[in-house]
Every structure is written in structure tokens, then in C-alpha cells.
Design a protein around this motif. Structure first.
Motif, mmCIF file in Angstrom:
data_model
loop_
_atom_site.group_PDB
_atom_site.id
_atom_site.type_symbol
_atom_site.label_atom_id
_atom_site.label_comp_id
_atom_site.label_asym_id
_atom_site.label_seq_id
_atom_site.Cartn_x
_atom_site.Cartn_y
_atom_site.Cartn_z
ATOM 1 N N GLY A 79 -17.569 -25.461 -2.843
ATOM 2 C CA GLY A 79 -18.673 -25.102 -1.961
ATOM 3 C C GLY A 79 -19.909 -25.931 -2.173
ATOM 4 O O GLY A 79 -20.914 -25.441 -2.684
ATOM 5 N N CYS A 80 -19.869 -27.212 -1.840
ATOM 6 C CA CYS A 80 -21.050 -28.066 -1.959
ATOM 7 C C CYS A 80 -21.204 -28.867 -0.672
ATOM 8 O O CYS A 80 -20.229 -29.355 -0.122
ATOM 9 C CB CYS A 80 -20.927 -28.986 -3.168
ATOM 10 N N GLY A 81 -22.432 -28.973 -0.211
ATOM 11 C CA GLY A 81 -22.644 -29.571 1.094
ATOM 12 C C GLY A 81 -22.652 -31.079 1.123
ATOM 13 O O GLY A 81 -22.096 -31.698 2.028
ATOM 14 N N SER A 82 -23.289 -31.715 0.156
ATOM 15 C CA SER A 82 -23.467 -33.158 0.214
ATOM 16 C C SER A 82 -22.257 -33.941 -0.259
ATOM 17 O O SER A 82 -22.156 -35.139 -0.050
ATOM 18 C CB SER A 82 -24.667 -33.563 -0.647
ATOM 19 N N GLY A 83 -21.334 -33.273 -0.910
ATOM 20 C CA GLY A 83 -20.173 -33.959 -1.455
ATOM 21 C C GLY A 83 -20.328 -34.238 -2.936
ATOM 22 O O GLY A 83 -19.360 -34.455 -3.648
ATOM 23 N N GLU A 84 -21.546 -34.214 -3.447
ATOM 24 C CA GLU A 84 -21.764 -34.473 -4.864
ATOM 25 C C GLU A 84 -21.211 -33.308 -5.683
ATOM 26 O O GLU A 84 -21.607 -32.160 -5.506
ATOM 27 C CB GLU A 84 -23.255 -34.648 -5.146
ATOM 28 N N GLY A 85 -20.287 -33.603 -6.565
ATOM 29 C CA GLY A 85 -19.689 -32.568 -7.394
ATOM 30 C C GLY A 85 -18.488 -31.900 -6.776
ATOM 31 O O GLY A 85 -17.805 -31.125 -7.428
ATOM 32 N N CYS A 86 -18.227 -32.151 -5.508
ATOM 33 C CA CYS A 86 -17.049 -31.567 -4.862
ATOM 34 C C CYS A 86 -15.794 -32.209 -5.440
ATOM 35 O O CYS A 86 -15.588 -33.416 -5.292
ATOM 36 C CB CYS A 86 -17.078 -31.803 -3.351
ATOM 37 N N VAL A 87 -14.947 -31.411 -6.037
ATOM 38 C CA VAL A 87 -13.784 -31.984 -6.714
ATOM 39 C C VAL A 87 -12.741 -32.503 -5.724
ATOM 40 O O VAL A 87 -11.865 -33.284 -6.101
ATOM 41 C CB VAL A 87 -13.159 -30.970 -7.689
ATOM 42 N N ALA A 158 -7.766 -24.518 -3.934
ATOM 43 C CA ALA A 158 -7.847 -23.881 -5.251
ATOM 44 C C ALA A 158 -6.464 -23.780 -5.872
ATOM 45 O O ALA A 158 -6.303 -23.967 -7.087
ATOM 46 C CB ALA A 158 -8.480 -22.496 -5.133
ATOM 47 N N ALA A 159 -5.459 -23.492 -5.056
ATOM 48 C CA ALA A 159 -4.087 -23.426 -5.565
ATOM 49 C C ALA A 159 -3.614 -24.807 -6.002
ATOM 50 O O ALA A 159 -2.959 -24.955 -7.040
ATOM 51 C CB ALA A 159 -3.158 -22.851 -4.497
ATOM 52 N N ALA A 160 -3.957 -25.816 -5.201
ATOM 53 C CA ALA A 160 -3.576 -27.177 -5.574
ATOM 54 C C ALA A 160 -4.207 -27.570 -6.908
ATOM 55 O O ALA A 160 -3.575 -28.224 -7.749
ATOM 56 C CB ALA A 160 -4.000 -28.163 -4.482
ATOM 57 N N TRP A 161 -5.468 -27.143 -7.117
ATOM 58 C CA TRP A 161 -6.176 -27.466 -8.353
ATOM 59 C C TRP A 161 -5.417 -26.953 -9.584
ATOM 60 O O TRP A 161 -5.293 -27.649 -10.586
ATOM 61 C CB TRP A 161 -7.572 -26.857 -8.303
ATOM 62 N N VAL A 162 -4.904 -25.719 -9.491
ATOM 63 C CA VAL A 162 -4.230 -25.113 -10.644
ATOM 64 C C VAL A 162 -2.734 -25.417 -10.674
ATOM 65 O O VAL A 162 -2.017 -24.931 -11.552
ATOM 66 C CB VAL A 162 -4.458 -23.578 -10.671
ATOM 67 N N GLN A 163 -2.279 -26.229 -9.722
ATOM 68 C CA GLN A 163 -0.859 -26.582 -9.689
ATOM 69 C C GLN A 163 -0.650 -28.099 -9.719
ATOM 70 O O GLN A 163 0.351 -28.597 -9.229
ATOM 71 C CB GLN A 163 -0.185 -25.959 -8.457
ATOM 72 N N GLY A 164 -1.626 -28.797 -10.307
ATOM 73 C CA GLY A 164 -1.450 -30.227 -10.520
ATOM 74 C C GLY A 164 -2.629 -31.097 -10.171
ATOM 75 O O GLY A 164 -2.838 -32.159 -10.774
ATOM 76 N N ALA A 165 -3.444 -30.704 -9.181
ATOM 77 C CA ALA A 165 -4.505 -31.578 -8.677
ATOM 78 C C ALA A 165 -5.676 -31.729 -9.639
ATOM 79 O O ALA A 165 -6.470 -32.666 -9.503
ATOM 80 C CB ALA A 165 -5.014 -31.073 -7.326
#
Length: 243
Positions: A79-87, A158-165
Motif C-alpha cells: 500500500g504505497c502510492g509513489s512506488g517507493e518501498g513497494c515490494v 501477498a500469497a506470492a510473497w510467502v510462496q517464493g516471491a
């Protein structure tokens, strides 16, 4: 029946010419191949994005996926608007470089009766009709109330994050987040109900779409080498059995 044109010449005329040249001993080489299918096909009830595995292929691919428990969500931020920090990178990046962002690309693909805003080179969708694949309902999209027709990540980020990403680079994660194969227009109700759930916890409201949903999930999981939990694999297998 209307004859297909070849280079602006009716097919019937080309065939007559071929016969005449053959009779006179002349030869020629002219391809009559049909044009290629578009890369983006309409997605609605019972449909899937272009490139999705067929049910039998998806069953084989599912069996080959690595089964593992989900890891921690630590470090995940979307949840970040500018893209900075968006994983997963900035939302709706124009990864295919066609001048339109991925959200509008998906709306063009998934809606019918599409209307676009003038002066946007045909990109910005302001209205259209959605046959929601998850529920089977038909709803109207209006730009003024765009939140009513969100774009769902079929395999949630979020699922992708905890399943390899989690182990990928931001650029690799941005590719998944904007891949049309993993994007589908739906209703806010269905999108909210699904959230970050995977198949063991959520399936489409319309049981007729269960098979298609499973084929899309498995296609994305295979393409990006994501894992499945044992419960998710069992749920996907059951959905594929309905195909």
C-alpha cells in the motif's frame, strides 16, 4: 460465405489465378495463412487469459509444483502510492510498453462495449460492461466509480510473497504484479471476499468458473515457480476434477 482477403485480394480470385498459372506451367509461392490470434482475449464467465494451461496440462503442472508451508509476511508492503518501498513495484506499470497502463489494458480485454476518454490515444477506459467471471453477474463499469470493478491478482501478491516471491528482485516481482495472465477484472464484492486467500480458503462464487480459476492459478504458479501448500494443492486438484 464471405471470402477472406489476401493482401486486399479476395481468396476466390487468388485460387482462380493459381489454377490458371498451373495450367500454363507457371509456378508461384503465396501464403494464405490466417492472421495470428490477438495476444489479449476477452475474459468473462468461463474464459481465461490467453496462454492459460488447458485442464490436463494444469493437472500435470500442479503435480510438479513444490509443496511447502507459507513463509512469513515480514517485509511485505503493497500500500504505497509513489512506488517507493513497494515490494512489487509501482502499481499498473506499462510493462508491455504499449502506452497504456496494465489496468486499462485489462479493462480493454475483459470489458465489452468499451468507451474510452478522448485524447488518451485510446487508453483510458471510462465505461463498459463486465461479465464477472467469479460470480457470473453482469455489471456496468463507470470511471467515476472505478472501485466497483477492481482488477484482481488471481494469485494474490501477498500469497506470492510467502510462496517464493520474497526472494526475488523488485523487477521480478513487478513482472508478476503486472502480468496479464494473473490479472482479471471482477466486482468489488468478489475481490473483497477473496482478499489474499488461496484456493483452500476461497473459490469463485460461481461454481462453473472453478475449473477455469484453477487453471489460471496453476499457470501462474508454474510460470513463476511459486509453491503451493498441501491444502491449496488439494483444493486446486478438486477444482480441476470438475473440468
Amino acid at each position: 460465405m464471405v471470402a477472406r482477403n489476401v493482401g486486399g485480394v479476395p481468396r476466390s480470385a487468388v485460387l482462380v489465378l493459381a489454377v490458371l498459372l498451373t495450367l500454363t506451367g507457371c509456378t508461384f509461392d503465396l501464403s494464405l495463412a490466417d492472421p495470428a490470434e490477438p495476444s489479449l482475449q476477452s475474459v468473462g464467465q468461463g474464459d481465461v487469459p490467453a496462454g492459460t494451461l488447458r485442464p490436463a496440462e494444469a493437472s500435470a503442472a500442479l503435480a510438479a509444483l513444490r509443496v511447502a508451508a507459507k513463509t512469513s509476511l515480514d517485509g511485505y508492503e503493497r500500500g504505497c502510492g509513489s512506488g517507493e518501498g513497494c515490494v512489487f513495484g509501482p502499481a499498473w506499470a506499462d510493462i508491455d510498453h504499449n502506452g497504456c497502463d496494465q489496468r486499462d489494458d485489462v479493462l480493454h480485454r475483459d470489458l465489452t462495449q468499451v468507451e474510452v476518454r478522448e485524447g488518451t490515444h485510446g487508453c483510458v477506459v471510462i465505461a463498459g460492461m463486465l461479465d464477472d467471471p467469479y460470480s457470473g453477474a453482469t455489471v456496468r463499469f463507470e470511471k467515476a466509480s472505478a472501485a466497483e470493478v477492481p482488477i484482481d491478482h488471481v494469485v494474490p501478491l501477498a500469497a506470492a510473497w510467502v510462496q517464493g516471491a520474497r526472494a526475488w528482485t523488485t523487477a521480478q516481482r513487478a513482472t508478476l504484479a503486472n502480468d496479464p495472465a494473473n490479472l482479471m477484472a471482477t466486482t468489488r464484492e468478489q475481490n473483497s471476499a477473496k482478499g489474499d486467500s488461496t484456493a483452500e480458503a476461497w473459490v469463485p462464487a460461481d461454481p462453473e468458473y472453478g475449473c477455469s480459476y484453477a487453471t489460471v492459478v496453476v499457470t501462474v504458479k508454474q510460470r513463476f515457480s511459486l509453491t503451493v501448500t498441501a491444502g491449496e494443492a488439494a483444493a486446486l486438484k478438486s477444482l480441476l476434477a470438475t473440468c
